[in-house]
Enzyme design. Sequence first.
Site, PDB file in Angstrom:
ATOM      1  N   GLU A 203      25.199  11.905   2.461  1.00 42.46           N
ATOM      2  CA  GLU A 203      24.810  10.710   1.700  1.00 42.46           C
ATOM      3  C   GLU A 203      26.052   9.887   1.385  1.00 42.46           C
ATOM      4  O   GLU A 203      27.138  10.445   1.205  1.00 42.46           O
ATOM      5  CB  GLU A 203      24.159  11.102   0.365  1.00 42.46           C
ATOM      6  CG  GLU A 203      22.701  11.454   0.467  1.00 42.46           C
ATOM      7  CD  GLU A 203      22.084  11.788  -0.888  1.00 42.46           C
ATOM      8  OE1 GLU A 203      22.783  11.739  -1.918  1.00 42.46           O
ATOM      9  OE2 GLU A 203      20.884  12.110  -0.899  1.00 42.46           O
ATOM     10  N   LYS A 204      25.861   8.594   1.243  1.00 44.15           N
ATOM     11  CA  LYS A 204      26.956   7.770   0.747  1.00 44.15           C
ATOM     12  C   LYS A 204      27.157   8.155  -0.715  1.00 44.15           C
ATOM     13  O   LYS A 204      26.183   8.384  -1.427  1.00 44.15           O
ATOM     14  CB  LYS A 204      26.566   6.296   0.855  1.00 44.15           C
ATOM     15  CG  LYS A 204      27.698   5.380   0.458  1.00 44.15           C
ATOM     16  CD  LYS A 204      27.405   3.934   0.833  1.00 44.15           C
ATOM     17  CE  LYS A 204      28.551   3.038   0.449  1.00 44.15           C
ATOM     18  NZ  LYS A 204      29.826   3.372   1.126  1.00 44.15           N
ATOM     19  N   ILE A 206      27.567   7.163  -4.192  1.00 39.53           N
ATOM     20  CA  ILE A 206      27.397   5.965  -5.016  1.00 39.53           C
ATOM     21  C   ILE A 206      28.411   6.067  -6.148  1.00 39.53           C
ATOM     22  O   ILE A 206      28.463   7.076  -6.847  1.00 39.53           O
ATOM     23  CB  ILE A 206      25.958   5.874  -5.579  1.00 39.53           C
ATOM     24  CG1 ILE A 206      24.906   6.092  -4.473  1.00 39.53           C
ATOM     25  CG2 ILE A 206      25.744   4.568  -6.330  1.00 39.53           C
ATOM     26  CD1 ILE A 206      24.721   4.951  -3.504  1.00 39.53           C
ATOM     27  N   LYS A 240      23.821  18.617 -15.522  1.00 42.18           N
ATOM     28  CA  LYS A 240      23.639  17.838 -16.747  1.00 42.18           C
ATOM     29  C   LYS A 240      24.073  18.593 -18.011  1.00 42.18           C
ATOM     30  O   LYS A 240      23.844  19.800 -18.101  1.00 42.18           O
ATOM     31  CB  LYS A 240      22.140  17.519 -16.898  1.00 42.18           C
ATOM     32  CG  LYS A 240      21.559  16.876 -15.663  1.00 42.18           C
ATOM     33  CD  LYS A 240      20.064  17.153 -15.513  1.00 42.18           C
ATOM     34  CE  LYS A 240      19.555  16.579 -14.195  1.00 42.18           C
ATOM     35  NZ  LYS A 240      18.180  16.957 -13.885  1.00 42.18           N
ATOM     36  N   GLU A 293      15.986  13.341  -5.349  1.00 43.94           N
ATOM     37  CA  GLU A 293      15.222  14.551  -5.025  1.00 43.94           C
ATOM     38  C   GLU A 293      14.075  14.693  -6.010  1.00 43.94           C
ATOM     39  O   GLU A 293      14.019  13.988  -7.025  1.00 43.94           O
ATOM     40  CB  GLU A 293      16.114  15.796  -5.107  1.00 43.94           C
ATOM     41  CG  GLU A 293      16.619  16.098  -6.505  1.00 43.94           C
ATOM     42  CD  GLU A 293      16.992  17.575  -6.719  1.00 43.94           C
ATOM     43  OE1 GLU A 293      16.606  18.436  -5.909  1.00 43.94           O
ATOM     44  OE2 GLU A 293      17.644  17.856  -7.731  1.00 43.94           O
ATOM     45  N   ARG A 297       8.793  21.365 -10.865  1.00 44.59           N
ATOM     46  CA  ARG A 297       8.685  22.363 -11.932  1.00 44.59           C
ATOM     47  C   ARG A 297       8.931  21.687 -13.269  1.00 44.59           C
ATOM     48  O   ARG A 297       9.242  20.499 -13.320  1.00 44.59           O
ATOM     49  CB  ARG A 297       9.759  23.434 -11.718  1.00 44.59           C
ATOM     50  CG  ARG A 297      11.146  22.786 -11.589  1.00 44.59           C
ATOM     51  CD  ARG A 297      12.270  23.785 -11.645  1.00 44.59           C
ATOM     52  NE  ARG A 297      13.510  23.258 -11.102  1.00 44.59           N
ATOM     53  CZ  ARG A 297      14.424  22.567 -11.770  1.00 44.59           C
ATOM     54  NH1 ARG A 297      14.242  22.294 -13.051  1.00 44.59           N
ATOM     55  NH2 ARG A 297      15.522  22.133 -11.198  1.00 44.59           N
TER      56      ARG A 297
HETATM   57  P1  ADP Z   1      17.395  20.416 -14.358  1.00 44.58           P
HETATM   58  O1  ADP Z   1      17.381  19.007 -13.932  1.00 44.58           O
HETATM   59  O2  ADP Z   1      16.092  20.998 -14.774  1.00 44.58           O
HETATM   60  O3  ADP Z   1      18.498  20.714 -15.265  1.00 44.58           O
HETATM   61  P2  ADP Z   1      18.953  21.865 -12.550  1.00 44.58           P
HETATM   62  O4  ADP Z   1      19.168  21.396 -11.155  1.00 44.58           O
HETATM   63  O5  ADP Z   1      20.071  21.806 -13.516  1.00 44.58           O
HETATM   64  O6  ADP Z   1      17.683  21.098 -13.025  1.00 44.58           O
HETATM   65  O7  ADP Z   1      18.389  23.341 -12.489  1.00 44.58           O
HETATM   66  C1  ADP Z   1      17.785  23.992 -13.579  1.00 44.58           C
HETATM   67  C2  ADP Z   1      17.971  25.461 -13.446  1.00 44.58           C
HETATM   68  O8  ADP Z   1      17.512  25.920 -12.202  1.00 44.58           O
HETATM   69  C3  ADP Z   1      19.401  25.868 -13.550  1.00 44.58           C
HETATM   70  O9  ADP Z   1      19.434  27.099 -14.222  1.00 44.58           O
HETATM   71  C4  ADP Z   1      19.818  25.981 -12.100  1.00 44.58           C
HETATM   72  O10 ADP Z   1      20.881  26.892 -11.973  1.00 44.58           O
HETATM   73  C5  ADP Z   1      18.558  26.473 -11.460  1.00 44.58           C
HETATM   74  N1  ADP Z   1      18.371  26.046 -10.058  1.00 44.58           N
HETATM   75  C6  ADP Z   1      17.914  24.860  -9.623  1.00 44.58           C
HETATM   76  N2  ADP Z   1      17.776  24.843  -8.292  1.00 44.58           N
HETATM   77  C7  ADP Z   1      18.159  26.049  -7.856  1.00 44.58           C
HETATM   78  C8  ADP Z   1      18.238  26.659  -6.570  1.00 44.58           C
HETATM   79  N3  ADP Z   1      17.872  26.042  -5.445  1.00 44.58           N
HETATM   80  N4  ADP Z   1      18.697  27.921  -6.510  1.00 44.58           N
HETATM   81  C9  ADP Z   1      19.058  28.573  -7.625  1.00 44.58           C
HETATM   82  N5  ADP Z   1      18.979  28.057  -8.864  1.00 44.58           N
HETATM   83  C10 ADP Z   1      18.556  26.820  -8.989  1.00 44.58           C
HETATM   84  P1  ADP Z   2      20.749  19.223  -7.281  1.00 43.08           P
HETATM   85  O1  ADP Z   2      19.610  19.625  -6.432  1.00 43.08           O
HETATM   86  O2  ADP Z   2      21.882  20.168  -7.229  1.00 43.08           O
HETATM   87  O3  ADP Z   2      20.306  18.834  -8.656  1.00 43.08           O
HETATM   88  P2  ADP Z   2      21.029  16.348  -6.726  1.00 43.08           P
HETATM   89  O4  ADP Z   2      20.840  15.751  -5.392  1.00 43.08           O
HETATM   90  O5  ADP Z   2      19.939  16.157  -7.724  1.00 43.08           O
HETATM   91  O6  ADP Z   2      21.322  17.896  -6.541  1.00 43.08           O
HETATM   92  O7  ADP Z   2      22.392  15.816  -7.331  1.00 43.08           O
HETATM   93  C1  ADP Z   2      22.953  16.321  -8.522  1.00 43.08           C
HETATM   94  C2  ADP Z   2      23.896  15.293  -9.128  1.00 43.08           C
HETATM   95  O8  ADP Z   2      24.962  14.967  -8.226  1.00 43.08           O
HETATM   96  C3  ADP Z   2      23.257  13.953  -9.437  1.00 43.08           C
HETATM   97  O9  ADP Z   2      22.646  13.946 -10.703  1.00 43.08           O
HETATM   98  C4  ADP Z   2      24.432  12.983  -9.357  1.00 43.08           C
HETATM   99  O10 ADP Z   2      25.165  12.978 -10.552  1.00 43.08           O
HETATM  100  C5  ADP Z   2      25.274  13.589  -8.257  1.00 43.08           C
HETATM  101  N1  ADP Z   2      24.947  12.969  -6.954  1.00 43.08           N
HETATM  102  C6  ADP Z   2      24.099  13.445  -6.033  1.00 43.08           C
HETATM  103  N2  ADP Z   2      24.036  12.632  -4.952  1.00 43.08           N
HETATM  104  C7  ADP Z   2      24.866  11.592  -5.203  1.00 43.08           C
HETATM  105  C8  ADP Z   2      25.265  10.424  -4.466  1.00 43.08           C
HETATM  106  N3  ADP Z   2      24.807  10.175  -3.245  1.00 43.08           N
HETATM  107  N4  ADP Z   2      26.146   9.588  -5.041  1.00 43.08           N
HETATM  108  C9  ADP Z   2      26.651   9.835  -6.263  1.00 43.08           C
HETATM  109  N5  ADP Z   2      26.327  10.910  -7.001  1.00 43.08           N
HETATM  110  C10 ADP Z   2      25.446  11.801  -6.485  1.00 43.08           C
HETATM  111 MG    MG Z   3      18.938  17.331  -9.128  1.00 46.79          MG
END
Ligand code: ADP
Ligand code: ADP
Ligand code: MG
Length: 512
Positions: A203-204, A206, A240, A293, A297
């Site tokens: 991804e680019k 941002i 977060k 994404e 849940r």
């Molecule tokens: P939220 O936006 O609900 O905070 P997070 O991406 O931070 O989502 O994930 C919430 C919880 O789920 C965290 O405890 C994270 O470690 C776990 N988690 C999310 N996706 C996965 C994954 N694919 N494999 C393992 N743990 C995950």
């Molecule tokens: P996860 O499944 O681990 O939650 P996300 O795709 O939701 O992964 O990305 C997690 C965080 O990473 C986002 O909340 C954002 O802060 C950063 N991020 C992800 N993709 C980008 C992007 N293309 N450009 C800038 N920041 C990004």
């Molecule tokens: Mg995410």
Amino acid sequence: MKPNRPTVLIANRGEIAIRIARTCKLLGFPTVAVYSEADQSSEHVFMCDQAYCLGGILPKDSYLNISSILDIAKKSKAKLIHPGYGFLSERADFIEACQKANLIFIGPSAKCVALMGNKVAARMAMDQLKIARVPGSHGTLSGVKEAKLLAKEIGYPVLLKAKAGGGGKGMRQVESEKFLESSFEAASREAEKSFGDSDLYLEKLILSPHHVEVQVFGDGKGGGIHLGERECSIQRRHQKILEETPSPVLELFPKTREKLFEAALKIIKNIKYQSAGTLEFIVDEKGNFYFLEMNTRLQVEHPVTEWVTGVDLVEWQLLQAIGELQLPEIPPRTGHSIEVRLYAEDPESFLPAPGSIGFIEFASGPFVRVDSAFKSPTEVSMYYDPMIAKISVWGATREKALARLRVSLDEIRVEPLKNSQGHKIGSLKTNLFLLQKLVRNKKVLKGDTPTDLIAKEPELKQIFTKDVTLEAALAVSLYQLIEENVSLHEGTVNLATEIYWTKQSKTEGLRS
Ligand code: ADP
Ligand code: ADP
Ligand code: MG
């Protein structure tokens, strides 16, 4: 209490298991807790009507052990399974296994989870729906060569991301072509280890964006509503730590808010989504938005939505699962809510720093909610997520919510276990001080909070010395081995624990 409610097995631990159990009790659903060998005396075990050990300590032997969970469901006569978040919550194979065993999985269909869990397939679905997603690869990358060509075309910096990624893992920022090959290899190795799937997409990146997400609830038949947005831009390691609603950045772009709601509803109606879910978007400095994404849940930060809507999302999930939910119109939202995540982690390196809690006391008072599994002196386990508590507040305005959060955070006391001479035992550290600084930070007060805030603000920035970085790298490797469920000999786990703890005390020595 309503009679004849079916029994709910809660396939999770910690604060979320407790939060689910509370609503089950309220509605008269009998509850079953499951626990690992490390969690025998954890708070969630005592909250439920029945409790069974899953065996093992590592997640793969306990909270990810599908056959053990299904056996317990049978033994305890449970009819419904609530997965919480993390662990089995986004596993299509688990949902299918539940169906085969005649159990109702509380959440979406296996099909929706499979589609959205594959982040590349989800991006392709957005192209079909004509919803903007972050510019980058259309499908999975075939190799470094394709990545190089694509990165050149869209321009650096770029992000390599794991197709099966989650929890901020398997992501690599690449500044220029020079680093692409090594980052590609590292990211696919990390993805393979964490998710058993080395596929990457690109991804680019941002710059200075905002993370804004929409809470939705679908009826599974092509209908559904949204419950407003949450801004979760304040992050470290792409995870977060502070979430709020309404989103400050959308106050500047009210039209974007409406477009986000429209996009979110289009998506869930199109895939016939059922239950609670979240559509995550990136919003740039001009108010443009891109799909990131979908999380299929209940989200960690769902309390802020509950504060402003008055809706108990778990109540809706439970009632829908037994066919008793009439999904209402979009509920009105009142006031402002903010949540912070208190973690057992080093506030400088952001690495987990679990250990023994000697004293713990939370905040309370009007419009203050604490979700935690730690209520008395206990141990934050190194085997699971090191979150200690979520503190969420409500206020009529953002200013009032922030003021309440400042008071609440100042009331909290979490102290490590100490010996009779008053010296700290073990390695517990928390991010409490960072959270206290955050809610006083000028940019946070103004609502100017892009995702790189913590990295850029001098007063919040991590302070690394060379030695600490080396120590930190060692700690991370050991922690990841355990997190990634690598089968380790018990002796190795003990040794890893010992080195990890030695590192913690050494790190402290280096700083003092
Ligand atoms: P939220 O936006 O609900 O905070 P997070 O991406 O931070 O989502 O994930 C919430 C919880 O789920 C965290 O405890 C994270 O470690 C776990 N988690 C999310 N996706 C996965 C994954 N694919 N494999 C393992 N743990 C995950
Ligand atoms: P996860 O499944 O681990 O939650 P996300 O795709 O939701 O992964 O990305 C997690 C965080 O990473 C986002 O909340 C954002 O802060 C950063 N991020 C992800 N993709 C980008 C992007 N293309 N450009 C800038 N920041 C990004
Ligand atoms: Mg995410």
